[in-house]
Enzyme design. Structure first.
Site, short mmCIF file in Angstrom:
data_model
loop_
_atom_site.label_atom_id
_atom_site.label_comp_id
_atom_site.label_asym_id
_atom_site.label_seq_id
_atom_site.Cartn_x
_atom_site.Cartn_y
_atom_site.Cartn_z
N HIS A 182 2.62 7.49 6.09
CA HIS A 182 2.02 6.17 6.30
C HIS A 182 2.79 5.44 7.39
O HIS A 182 4.00 5.25 7.29
CB HIS A 182 2.01 5.37 5.00
CG HIS A 182 1.07 5.91 3.98
ND1 HIS A 182 1.36 5.94 2.63
CD2 HIS A 182 -0.18 6.44 4.11
CE1 HIS A 182 0.32 6.47 1.98
NE2 HIS A 182 -0.62 6.79 2.86
N ARG A 184 3.31 2.44 8.61
CA ARG A 184 4.08 1.20 8.52
C ARG A 184 5.37 1.34 7.72
O ARG A 184 6.19 0.43 7.68
CB ARG A 184 3.20 0.12 7.89
CG ARG A 184 2.72 0.42 6.47
CD ARG A 184 1.66 -0.56 6.03
NE ARG A 184 1.14 -0.30 4.68
CZ ARG A 184 0.15 -0.98 4.14
NH1 ARG A 184 -0.44 -1.95 4.82
NH2 ARG A 184 -0.27 -0.70 2.92
N GLU A 185 5.56 2.49 7.07
CA GLU A 185 6.71 2.69 6.19
C GLU A 185 7.89 3.25 6.99
O GLU A 185 8.28 4.40 6.85
CB GLU A 185 6.30 3.60 5.03
CG GLU A 185 5.18 3.00 4.19
CD GLU A 185 4.53 3.96 3.21
OE1 GLU A 185 5.03 5.10 3.04
OE2 GLU A 185 3.50 3.59 2.60
N ARG A 242 -1.48 1.60 8.49
CA ARG A 242 -1.11 2.60 7.49
C ARG A 242 -1.62 3.99 7.82
O ARG A 242 -0.91 4.99 7.64
CB ARG A 242 -1.69 2.14 6.15
CG ARG A 242 -1.64 3.15 5.00
CD ARG A 242 -2.33 2.55 3.78
NE ARG A 242 -2.60 3.52 2.72
CZ ARG A 242 -1.76 3.81 1.73
NH1 ARG A 242 -0.58 3.22 1.69
NH2 ARG A 242 -2.08 4.68 0.79
N ASN A 259 -2.67 10.54 2.90
CA ASN A 259 -2.32 10.81 1.50
C ASN A 259 -3.51 10.69 0.56
O ASN A 259 -3.35 10.57 -0.65
CB ASN A 259 -1.18 9.89 1.04
CG ASN A 259 -0.41 10.50 -0.11
OD1 ASN A 259 -0.18 11.71 -0.15
ND2 ASN A 259 -0.02 9.66 -1.07
N HIS A 312 8.06 7.82 0.88
CA HIS A 312 7.23 6.64 1.13
C HIS A 312 8.07 5.37 0.92
O HIS A 312 9.22 5.43 0.52
CB HIS A 312 6.05 6.60 0.16
CG HIS A 312 5.06 7.69 0.33
ND1 HIS A 312 3.75 7.46 0.69
CD2 HIS A 312 5.15 9.04 0.17
CE1 HIS A 312 3.09 8.62 0.76
NE2 HIS A 312 3.93 9.59 0.44
N SER A 313 7.46 4.23 1.14
CA SER A 313 8.01 2.94 0.72
C SER A 313 6.83 1.99 0.53
O SER A 313 5.74 2.24 1.04
CB SER A 313 8.98 2.38 1.76
OG SER A 313 8.30 1.86 2.90
N TYR A 314 7.01 0.92 -0.22
CA TYR A 314 8.20 0.48 -0.90
C TYR A 314 7.88 0.31 -2.37
O TYR A 314 6.71 0.25 -2.73
CB TYR A 314 8.72 -0.84 -0.30
CG TYR A 314 7.74 -2.01 -0.39
CD1 TYR A 314 7.81 -2.92 -1.44
CD2 TYR A 314 6.74 -2.18 0.56
CE1 TYR A 314 6.92 -3.99 -1.54
CE2 TYR A 314 5.84 -3.25 0.47
CZ TYR A 314 5.94 -4.15 -0.59
OH TYR A 314 5.05 -5.19 -0.67
N TYR A 364 -0.62 4.18 -9.79
CA TYR A 364 -2.06 4.00 -9.99
C TYR A 364 -2.74 5.36 -9.81
O TYR A 364 -2.20 6.25 -9.15
CB TYR A 364 -2.65 2.97 -9.03
CG TYR A 364 -2.18 3.08 -7.59
CD1 TYR A 364 -2.48 4.17 -6.80
CD2 TYR A 364 -1.44 2.05 -7.02
CE1 TYR A 364 -2.06 4.27 -5.49
CE2 TYR A 364 -1.01 2.13 -5.70
CZ TYR A 364 -1.32 3.23 -4.94
OH TYR A 364 -0.90 3.33 -3.63
N GLU A 386 9.37 6.55 -3.54
CA GLU A 386 9.10 5.25 -2.94
C GLU A 386 10.46 4.56 -2.77
O GLU A 386 11.11 4.20 -3.76
CB GLU A 386 8.18 4.40 -3.84
CG GLU A 386 6.78 4.96 -4.01
CD GLU A 386 5.85 4.58 -2.86
OE1 GLU A 386 6.27 3.82 -1.97
OE2 GLU A 386 4.69 5.06 -2.88
#
Length: 433
Positions: A182, A184-185, A242, A259, A312-314, A364, A386
């Site tokens: 992703h 932006r991470e 993203r 993802n 990943h984050s966050y 989720y 994360e």
């Protein structure tokens, strides 16, 4: 116009023109916890119809009562959005008062020679800087590091995997780490660089990394989504992008969530076939060259790769399969034991808290994720990390926090990798002396 109406307009205009009334027009990140279903519906509407970006959760379908929402609100939408929140009795807290300042801080001091010292790894780097680092690392360590081209992105940027191999014993197993799925991470690619640097620097010095590298090859993909990552550095007001940068057939919207693009229960839960959505799963499984390149590589190496980790984050979580169903994985107890020990060690050494568990229950439900796909392929130790933080800075984790975030993730990787070795290696023959 009637006199009372003129008086009402005049009074409100005087308020609007007061000095300081418009001081809250900078971009902000708000924290909001809806209390009722009506507030949930209002938040979903705001995040869809106004110029905002959901940081947490990733999609408005996950917004629910008593669950914290982090919403990026640009300055030109601030007054309108806050008025709607106030109208519906929705309270908010400002998490970040000026994210643009933090963005500038993240982009500072990029051009540093990786051989000049550890401070290189305590900064974020452009895509070009990471490519340069990949080349230098392979050139400087020809006996232990090999750069492997596994494919290219939608915009034809190379996807390089670094293979770390410290001996050539037969039948060696392997682990895989990918970062930057992703865009932006940014802490994610920073970790891949940090992990490689630690491995090369502390082999034969740190017992855990030495044991891991003596027993396994390590494949590291520093940036799985190079087009998106480049876009977050160069496009104006697109730091929160993203997805990748593939253009849909309609041509109206850009990008697929990589993802959600893997072939496991594809397109069913927590994903969308609307190309304008953040969780767009693409037109079909592995439609995206980035996901296909990773899948093809892992299919070729499925008999040797025993551990899969995607960074990943966050939110500070350790997640394992499944995310696409609430059913338990067959080795659920082993996976739970591993992430529990990782979280406990982080708590002990760094005083920081990570939650953990199967994806669907802990985060989720979602289909098409790389960790579930890897597990279904036969890689029975599959995890999503994360990294920091829990929302204080979110995607704008300052450079001063890189070392802390990466050291925590490093401890988790080493803890889990050693556990995998203990569970998969044949017991050594013991001879009586």
């Amino acid at each position: 116009m009637s006199t009372p109406l003129i008086w009402f307009v005049f009074m409100n205009l005087s308020i609007l023109l007061k000095p300081g009334y418009c001081t809250e027009t900078s971009d902000q990140v708000l924290s909001i916890t809806p209390q009722t279903q009506e507030q949930v519906d209002t938040l979903r509407n705001v995040s869809t119809h106004y110029e905002t970006v959901l940081w947490q959760p990733v999609s408005n379908e996950y917004i629910s009562t008593q669950v914290q929402v982090h919403l990026y609100v640009p300055g030109n939408s601030s007054v309108t959005v806050k008025a709607i929140l106030q109208k519906h009795g929705i309270t908010h807290k400002v998490l970040l008062a000026n994210p643009n300042v933090l963005t500038e801080m993240q982009m500072k001091n990029d051009s540093t020679d990786p051989r000049s010292g550890s401070t290189f790894y305590e900064r974020y780097h452009t895509l070009e800087g990471i490519y340069d680092w990949i080349n230098r690392t392979a050139q400087d360590n020809p006996r232990t590091v090999k750069a492997i081209l596994i494919g290219s992105s939608y915009e034809k940027r190379p996807l390089y995997v670094l293979k770390l191999s410290f001996n050539d014993r037969p039948n060696r197993k392997a682990m895989w780490i990918d970062c930057g799925i992703h865009a932006r991470e940014w802490i994610s690619p920073a970790f891949c660089l940090w992990f490689v640097h630690h491995s090369l620097s502390f082999y034969q010095q740190n017992s855990e990394i030495t044991r891991i590298l003596d027993s396994m090859d390590v494949y590291v993909l520093p940036v799985m989504n190079p087009d998106g990552y480049k876009y977050t550095w160069t496009a104006i007001k697109r730091r929160w992008w993203r997805k990748n940068r593939s253009i849909s057939k309609s041509g109206f919207c850009v990008g697929v969530d990589l993802n959600r693009n893997f072939d496991v229960d594809w397109g069913i839960k927590g994903s969308s076939q609307n190309p304008c959505e953040e969780i767009n799963c693409g037109p079909f499984p592995e439609s995206e060259p980035e996901a296909q390149a990773v899948a093809n590589f892992l299919r070729r190496h499925k008999d040797t790769v025993q551990l899969y980790i995607t960074i990943h984050s966050y939110s500070q979580m350790f997640i394992f399969p499944y995310s696409y169903t609430f059913d338990q994985a067959e080795n659920h107890n082993d996976l739970l034991e591993m992430v529990q020990e990782a979280a406990q060690r982080i708590k002990r050494y760094y005083r920081n808290t990570y939650t953990y568990g199967p994806g669907a229950a802990t985060l989720y439900p979602c289909s098409g994720g790389s960790d579930d796909w890897a597990y279904k392929l036969g890689i029975k130790y599959s995890f999503t990390f994360e990294l920091q933080d829990r929302g204080e800075y979110g995607f704008l984790l300052p450079p001063s926090h890189i070392s802390g975030a990466c050291n925590e993730a490093l401890l988790a990787v080493k803890t889990i990798a050693v556990k995998v070795l203990e569970k998969t290696q044949a017991p050594a023959n013991h001879h009586t002396i």
